[in-house]
Design an enzyme around this catalytic site. Structure first.
Site, PDB file in Angstrom:
ATOM      1  N   TRP A   1      40.918  31.238  46.647  1.00 57.48           N
ATOM      2  CA  TRP A   1      40.575  30.740  45.254  1.00 57.48           C
ATOM      3  C   TRP A   1      39.289  29.814  45.544  1.00 57.48           C
ATOM      4  O   TRP A   1      38.882  29.179  44.554  1.00 57.48           O
ATOM      5  CB  TRP A   1      41.711  30.395  44.549  1.00 57.48           C
ATOM      6  CG  TRP A   1      41.725  30.728  43.303  1.00 57.48           C
ATOM      7  CD1 TRP A   1      41.329  29.851  42.407  1.00 57.48           C
ATOM      8  CD2 TRP A   1      41.470  31.639  42.435  1.00 57.48           C
ATOM      9  NE1 TRP A   1      41.334  30.155  40.881  1.00 57.48           N
ATOM     10  CE2 TRP A   1      41.287  31.433  41.164  1.00 57.48           C
ATOM     11  CE3 TRP A   1      42.234  33.097  42.233  1.00 57.48           C
ATOM     12  CZ2 TRP A   1      41.427  32.359  40.004  1.00 57.48           C
ATOM     13  CZ3 TRP A   1      41.968  34.384  41.774  1.00 57.48           C
ATOM     14  CH2 TRP A   1      41.651  33.777  40.232  1.00 57.48           C
TER      15      TRP A   1
ATOM     16  N   ARG B   1      34.042  22.753  37.159  1.00 61.60           N
ATOM     17  CA  ARG B   1      33.079  22.671  38.590  1.00 61.60           C
ATOM     18  C   ARG B   1      32.136  22.389  39.698  1.00 61.60           C
ATOM     19  O   ARG B   1      31.892  22.366  40.656  1.00 61.60           O
ATOM     20  CB  ARG B   1      32.764  24.897  39.006  1.00 61.60           C
ATOM     21  CG  ARG B   1      34.242  26.129  38.395  1.00 61.60           C
ATOM     22  CD  ARG B   1      34.068  27.163  38.511  1.00 61.60           C
ATOM     23  NE  ARG B   1      35.498  27.373  38.381  1.00 61.60           N
ATOM     24  CZ  ARG B   1      36.108  28.193  37.472  1.00 61.60           C
ATOM     25  NH1 ARG B   1      34.961  28.243  36.109  1.00 61.60           N
ATOM     26  NH2 ARG B   1      36.822  28.507  37.146  1.00 61.60           N
TER      27      ARG B   1
ATOM     28  N   ASP C   1      39.520  43.717  31.780  1.00 59.73           N
ATOM     29  CA  ASP C   1      38.619  42.586  31.862  1.00 59.73           C
ATOM     30  C   ASP C   1      38.366  41.827  33.556  1.00 59.73           C
ATOM     31  O   ASP C   1      38.494  40.780  33.825  1.00 59.73           O
ATOM     32  CB  ASP C   1      40.136  41.528  31.732  1.00 59.73           C
ATOM     33  CG  ASP C   1      40.054  40.283  31.471  1.00 59.73           C
ATOM     34  OD1 ASP C   1      38.544  39.037  31.424  1.00 59.73           O
ATOM     35  OD2 ASP C   1      40.550  38.884  32.739  1.00 59.73           O
TER      36      ASP C   1
ATOM     37  N   ARG D   1      33.544  41.466  40.098  1.00 57.97           N
ATOM     38  CA  ARG D   1      35.374  41.610  40.094  1.00 57.97           C
ATOM     39  C   ARG D   1      35.597  43.131  39.641  1.00 57.97           C
ATOM     40  O   ARG D   1      36.876  43.101  40.350  1.00 57.97           O
ATOM     41  CB  ARG D   1      35.170  40.364  38.255  1.00 57.97           C
ATOM     42  CG  ARG D   1      37.067  40.585  38.074  1.00 57.97           C
ATOM     43  CD  ARG D   1      36.895  38.962  37.018  1.00 57.97           C
ATOM     44  NE  ARG D   1      37.851  39.375  35.807  1.00 57.97           N
ATOM     45  CZ  ARG D   1      38.071  38.281  35.166  1.00 57.97           C
ATOM     46  NH1 ARG D   1      37.673  36.767  35.412  1.00 57.97           N
ATOM     47  NH2 ARG D   1      39.077  38.147  34.881  1.00 57.97           N
TER      48      ARG D   1
ATOM     49  N   ASN E   1      33.404  39.520  30.228  1.00 58.14           N
ATOM     50  CA  ASN E   1      35.164  40.382  29.107  1.00 58.14           C
ATOM     51  C   ASN E   1      34.278  40.708  27.622  1.00 58.14           C
ATOM     52  O   ASN E   1      34.014  39.801  26.938  1.00 58.14           O
ATOM     53  CB  ASN E   1      35.758  40.971  29.071  1.00 58.14           C
ATOM     54  CG  ASN E   1      35.927  39.459  28.746  1.00 58.14           C
ATOM     55  OD1 ASN E   1      37.127  38.060  29.072  1.00 58.14           O
ATOM     56  ND2 ASN E   1      37.192  39.859  27.092  1.00 58.14           N
TER      57      ASN E   1
HETATM   58 CA    CA Z   1      38.143  37.511  30.407  1.00 60.96          CA
END
Ligand code: CA
Length: 584
Positions: free
Chosen positions: A491, A136, A317, A344, A275
């Site tokens: 995205w 990134r 998740d 998320r 997570n």
């Molecule tokens: Ca994950």
């Protein structure tokens, strides 16, 4: 002699001008990095400033002039290595530093697109990136450029020559660790997170001396694990077994895979955590601190100042890694030092960044099945217990628990792609996705270096006509002011400017610009592959430039289930595109 004096005077004046944008020859200092959000002649940090607002004060390019924005050159990353290109370029002194897939780093002349040098990191065969071979972005400081690699190493290169200065192991890739985030450099320390939450790793935030690469401190994100400071044990994270049963905290996940942000006003690092491991929540009763949380960390010693857990006892998740963006919340005649986070799990959180107290939380997607809302007093979600995937022991056959349809899908109402905040419109611009998933639990035991999920899943779209939605969110009210719907999932990162513009890319190949107030689309350009990188803007030779990388990939083609089928015909790529608004 006179000539020497003149050149010395010139050098002195260049140094003196560094605060106003003309940069010193010895490279960006710590102070330059802290002030990078207002430096319009360079892009010195991931996030376009340590707070990561991704806001440029430039106004040459605006909702009227943007139609004259034209491509100047394009640079190919070359080779057969394509896949997802999720980088944000760094711009300094006429050079663009950009990372590519498979842990590559390029230095390119910003005016011509001519390659200055290229570094190809030698990757071992056994790397285990969960979600494509992306990177990134890089970090710049003084004479060096830095980036983290898929085999969980941190590399410092001389920014003029591309020669490696040092190369340090962050964690053991054979255990499932990897690294894809851009590092953050604060007061001479280079600060990294880690990836590998699907392999039962331990989430970690680490600080190293940026000159030498020597470790300064480590902060594990899972309670019960010991931190370090200056080569010695420091403090245990949280309280052992307060929210984890037995030994499960030793493989508890909480990877900090998106890296962090920094607020100079409160001198605080903010890192999101992923997570808990495994995904099957019935194996680990408790809140499972500090997974799916935002951690506020003291950059001097790695101690946790406060935490806010967005999804206690996560079973979907819902990694809480999304960037925490510091901003001034103007409400009822007061200015609150706040932070925004589009999680998320589907809720947009506004939090007091001095103490971690929730100010408000509202959905930024149309469908959330796992919670009715967030209790404003306790800051905790109001769960809908029936919509948690069932325990395998209660499934009534074949060891599979009750399957539920959950929204958002595990790839998130928002995944890695960074949002932007515009202090003029006082809006956040959030790249969101509308999808759900069938999810069920399965038995699992931990095995070093193996996937540690205990769950199965299939992602599905919610609507026929769109999945992606760029949404302007008002942090004062939580209301969505405008939205742009995109057929494929969004995205890529977002950029906003004082020219009343918002830029983002689409998997369909476009870099697009929108009017920041109305959401009207005002410009687009087809780059030839999906755009999943983060655009930036700067001024050079009196003209405003925009750059973005193009190259479709990331987690959607790998994990997207029915959505992956919808986007399977998008061509891969790997190139850096540069645009400018020519002088009138
Ligand atoms: Ca994950």
């Amino acid at each position: 002699m006179k000539r020497l004096v003149t050149s010395l005077a010139l050098a002195a004046s260049l140094t003196a001008f560094s605060a106003t944008g003309v940069l010193a020859a010895d490279g960006p200092s710590s102070d330059d990095l802290l002030k990078s959000a207002t430096n319009t002649e360079a892009v010195l940090t991931y996030g376009m400033g340590p707070q990561a607002q991704r806001f440029s004060p430039l106004t040459d390019l605006n909702a009227d002039t943007v139609k004259k924005l034209v491509p100047v050159w394009s640079f190919s990353f070359g080779g057969e290595k394509q896949r997802g290109q999720e980088a944000q370029p760094i711009i300094y002194d006429g050079t663009i530093y950009v990372t590519g897939s498979y842990s590559r780093l390029y230095a390119v002349d910003a005016r011509t697109g001519h390659k200055k040098w290229e570094y190809n990191h030698r990757l071992p065969d056994g790397i285990m990136p969960c979600c494509d071979v992306v990177n990134r972005g890089a970090a710049i400081y003084k004479d060096k450029i830095y980036f983290a690699t898929l085999d969980a190493r941190l590399v410092a290169l001389n920014r003029e020559t591309g020669k490696v200065v040092w190369n340090k192991k962050l964690q053991e890739y054979k255990e499932g660790y990897s690294n894809t985030a851009a590092p953050l450099i604060i007061d001479g320390k280079i600060i990294t997170g880690n990836s590998g939450g699907e392999f039962g790793v331990i989430g970690m935030v680490e600080a190293r001396d940026a000159e030498t690469g020597e470790l300064v401190w480590q902060r594990p994100t899972i309670e019960g694990n010991m931190g370090t400071l200056n080569g010695k044990d420091s403090t245990v994270t949280g309280k052992t077994n307060a929210s984890w049963p037995g030994d499960m905290y030793k493989t508890g996940g909480g990877a900090t895979w998106l890296g962090g942000t920094y607020d100079p006003e409160t001198k605080t690092l903010f890192f999101g955590t992923g997570n808990p491991a495994p995904w099957n929540s019935h194996l680990r009763p408790g809140d499972n601190l500090y997974t799916s949380s935002t951690l506020a960390i003291n950059p001097d010693n790695g101690e946790i100042k406060w935490h806010y857990q967005t999804t206690p006892h996560d079973g979907w998740d819902f990694d809480g890694v999304n960037e925490f963006v510091s901003f001034d919340l103007k409400k009822d005649g007061k200015v609150v030092k706040a932070g925004g986070k589009a999680d998320r799990n589907g809720f947009f959180y506004v939090i007091d960044r001095t103490n971690g107290k929730l100010i408000n939380a509202s959905p930024f997607v149309t469908k959330i099945t796992w919670a009715k809302g967030i209790d404003i007093e306790t800051g905790r979600p109001i769960y809908i217990d029936d919509n948690r995937p069932g325990a395998p022991t209660e499934g009534g056959g074949e060891g599979k628990g009750k399957s539920v349809f959950a929204a958002p899908a595990f790839l998130g109402a928002k995944n890695w792609m960074p949002m932007a905040y515009n202090p003029q419109t006082e809006l956040f611009y959030v790249p969101a996705n509308e999808w759900g998933m069938d999810i069920w639990n399965e038995p699992i035991t931990y095995k070093k270096g193996a996937a540690y999920l205990g769950a199965g899943f299939t992602i599905k779209p919610l609507y026929d006509d769109y999945i992606g939605a760029l949404r302007a969110v008002d942090p004062k009210t939580g209301k969505i002011v405008w939205e742009y719907k995109n057929p494929a999932p969004l995205w890529g990162g977002v950029l906003t400017t004082a020219g009343n513009l918002v830029f983002t890319g689409t998997p369909e190949g476009y870099l697009k610009a929108f009017d920041a107030k109305s959401g009207q689309e005002v410009w687009k350009f087809q780059t030839g592959s999906g755009v999943v990188g983060s655009p930036v803007t700067w001024k050079m030779d009196g003209e405003q430039y925009v750059a973005v990388v193009s190259g479709w990939g990331g987690a959607v083609p790998l994990w997207g289930g029915d959505v992956a089928k919808l986007v399977k015909d998008i061509n891969q790529g790997g190139s850096l595109w540069v645009f400018k608004l020519p002088k009138a």
